[in-house]
Design an enzyme around this catalytic site. Structure first.
Site, PDB file in Angstrom:
ATOM      1  N   LYS A 215      61.500 -27.523 -22.428  1.00  7.79           N
ATOM      2  CA  LYS A 215      60.373 -28.528 -22.049  1.00  7.79           C
ATOM      3  C   LYS A 215      59.589 -28.944 -23.323  1.00  7.79           C
ATOM      4  O   LYS A 215      59.639 -28.183 -24.215  1.00  7.79           O
ATOM      5  CB  LYS A 215      59.467 -27.712 -20.936  1.00  7.79           C
ATOM      6  CG  LYS A 215      60.099 -27.830 -19.482  1.00  7.79           C
ATOM      7  CD  LYS A 215      59.034 -27.463 -18.583  1.00  7.79           C
ATOM      8  CE  LYS A 215      59.745 -27.608 -17.155  1.00  7.79           C
ATOM      9  NZ  LYS A 215      59.241 -26.962 -16.207  1.00  7.79           N
ATOM     10  N   ARG A 249      64.162 -20.418 -14.715  1.00  8.52           N
ATOM     11  CA  ARG A 249      65.012 -21.449 -14.383  1.00  8.52           C
ATOM     12  C   ARG A 249      65.400 -22.150 -15.787  1.00  8.52           C
ATOM     13  O   ARG A 249      64.725 -22.844 -16.422  1.00  8.52           O
ATOM     14  CB  ARG A 249      64.077 -22.394 -13.594  1.00  8.52           C
ATOM     15  CG  ARG A 249      64.953 -23.786 -13.284  1.00  8.52           C
ATOM     16  CD  ARG A 249      63.774 -24.765 -12.638  1.00  8.52           C
ATOM     17  NE  ARG A 249      64.239 -25.993 -12.321  1.00  8.52           N
ATOM     18  CZ  ARG A 249      64.613 -27.003 -13.189  1.00  8.52           C
ATOM     19  NH1 ARG A 249      63.838 -27.034 -14.234  1.00  8.52           N
ATOM     20  NH2 ARG A 249      64.955 -28.131 -12.615  1.00  8.52           N
TER      21      ARG A 249
HETATM   22  C1  8Y4 Z   1      63.554 -31.146 -21.126  1.00  6.11           C
HETATM   23  C2  8Y4 Z   1      64.297 -30.638 -19.934  1.00  6.11           C
HETATM   24  C3  8Y4 Z   1      62.382 -31.146 -20.856  1.00  6.11           C
HETATM   25  C4  8Y4 Z   1      63.741 -30.672 -18.867  1.00  6.11           C
HETATM   26  C5  8Y4 Z   1      61.609 -31.482 -19.801  1.00  6.11           C
HETATM   27  C6  8Y4 Z   1      62.227 -31.072 -18.849  1.00  6.11           C
HETATM   28  C7  8Y4 Z   1      60.393 -26.994 -12.810  1.00  6.11           C
HETATM   29  C8  8Y4 Z   1      61.016 -27.353 -11.503  1.00  6.11           C
HETATM   30  C9  8Y4 Z   1      61.294 -28.736 -12.832  1.00  6.11           C
HETATM   31  C10 8Y4 Z   1      59.500 -25.702 -13.150  1.00  6.11           C
HETATM   32  C11 8Y4 Z   1      60.048 -25.615 -10.552  1.00  6.11           C
HETATM   33  C12 8Y4 Z   1      62.047 -30.131 -16.235  1.00  6.11           C
HETATM   34  C13 8Y4 Z   1      62.301 -29.068 -10.805  1.00  6.11           C
HETATM   35  C14 8Y4 Z   1      61.318 -30.553 -14.881  1.00  6.11           C
HETATM   36  N1  8Y4 Z   1      60.744 -28.005 -13.572  1.00  6.11           N
HETATM   37  N2  8Y4 Z   1      61.029 -26.618 -10.431  1.00  6.11           N
HETATM   38  N3  8Y4 Z   1      61.589 -28.479 -11.583  1.00  6.11           N
HETATM   39  N4  8Y4 Z   1      59.602 -24.885 -11.596  1.00  6.11           N
HETATM   40  N5  8Y4 Z   1      59.954 -24.549  -9.670  1.00  6.11           N
HETATM   41  N6  8Y4 Z   1      61.842 -30.702 -17.169  1.00  6.11           N
HETATM   42  O1  8Y4 Z   1      59.090 -25.372 -13.772  1.00  6.11           O
HETATM   43  O2  8Y4 Z   1      62.887 -29.412 -16.251  1.00  6.11           O
HETATM   44  S1  8Y4 Z   1      62.101 -30.383 -13.505  1.00  6.11           S
END
Ligand code: 8Y4
Length: 271
Positions: A215, A249
């Protein structure tokens, strides 16, 4: 319906299965159902305790997708995985119709980044018997990072999650997990404080699910793009595990599984 088995002191690993063509942390590598199925099986072989599949990008600034499009991405993968996968699957969606279709197609848990704020989402979990991951988000993905303000982010997130857990429980939903929603309507400092004070959220008594992988806050602290954030991801996962996260996750299952084995072994010797 598969269920997660929690073992005291064991941090479970949830592998991320993005079925969006624009999932930027995977460089838009989505190549259809077959490669998604292979990726899920690979993550299971690497030690994933569950898989989270999502067909709608929830990255900051993203636009919503329609039900048809989301279903066309997610449902064929769930159907192809049924009988092949031995671990539970969560479906990342805010749409009650998609959630129901996904459970019919084999999903075990509904992962709602909107925290089951829609009563129809609670009903989808209750009537299908699926588990639930209720996440805190301030605002909506399109605008959430504009200028989030809290008086006390940990207290506010904890109070919100307590309310969501109560609503889900009252509706008869059985396997409830709570998630502070790292990166969803939070500044860098909000994210750090939520992880640092995770023990306070844990006091609610529900299993905690945490998503920190690759993130933005990690890039802000340690530099680099999404693909350069594995070391920071592992550091953040270890800090979550130390404070009692039940599931992390992650994109990088093999690496994070190994990190959790070491972190959990050290935690086991505390007295
Ligand atoms: C790089 C990679 C930068 C990924 C941002 C991201 C969560 C989630 C997501 C979480 C739950 C993400 C669907 C966002 N994050 N579900 N989902 N908890 N329960 N961003 O933190 O991975 S997607």
């Amino acid at each position: 319906m598969k269920e997660l088995t929690f073992k005291p002191g064991k941090t479970l690993v949830c592998g991320i299965l993005n079925v969006t063509p624009d999932s930027f942390s995977d460089g838009g590598k989505w190549k259809g159902t077959d490669s998604a199925v292979l990726h899920a099986l690979e993550m299971q072989a690497q030690g994933a305790d569950m898989i989270d599949i999502g067909g709608e990008s929830s990255r900051p600034g993203s636009e919503p997708v329609g039900l048809e499009e989301e279903a066309a991405r997610v449902i064929p993968v769930l159907e192809a995985l049924a009988g092949k996968l031995n671990v539970p699957v969560s479906v990342d969606t805010c749409k009650p119709a998609l959630a129901r279709l996904a459970v019919k197609a084999g999903a075990d848990i509904i992962n709602d980044i909107a925290g089951f704020s829609d009563p129809a989402m609670i009903e989808a979990a209750a009537s299908t018997g699926a588990g639930a991951i209720a996440m805190h988000m301030k605002g909506e993905p399109r605008t959430m990072q504009a200028d989030p303000v809290y008086k006390d982010v940990t207290a506010e997130v904890k109070e919100y999650l307590a309310g969501r857990a109560a609503a889900l429980k009252a509706a008869g939903v059985k396997n409830i997990m709570l998630d502070p929603g790292i990166g969803f309507g939070k500044t860098l400092v909000h994210n750090l404080e939520l992880i640092a004070r995770l023990d306070e959220v844990r006091a609610l008594g529900y299993p905690l699910f945490l998503g920190v992988s690759r993130k933005n806050f990690i890039g802000r602290l340690a530099g680099g793009g999404p693909e350069d954030r594995l070391a920071g991801t592992i550091a953040a996962c270890v800090m979550c595990a130390e404070r009692g996260a039940d599931v992390v996750r992650v994109h990088d299952v093999a690496e994070c599984r190994r990190a959790m084995l070491v972190a959990d072994a050290i935690r086991a010797e505390r007295r």
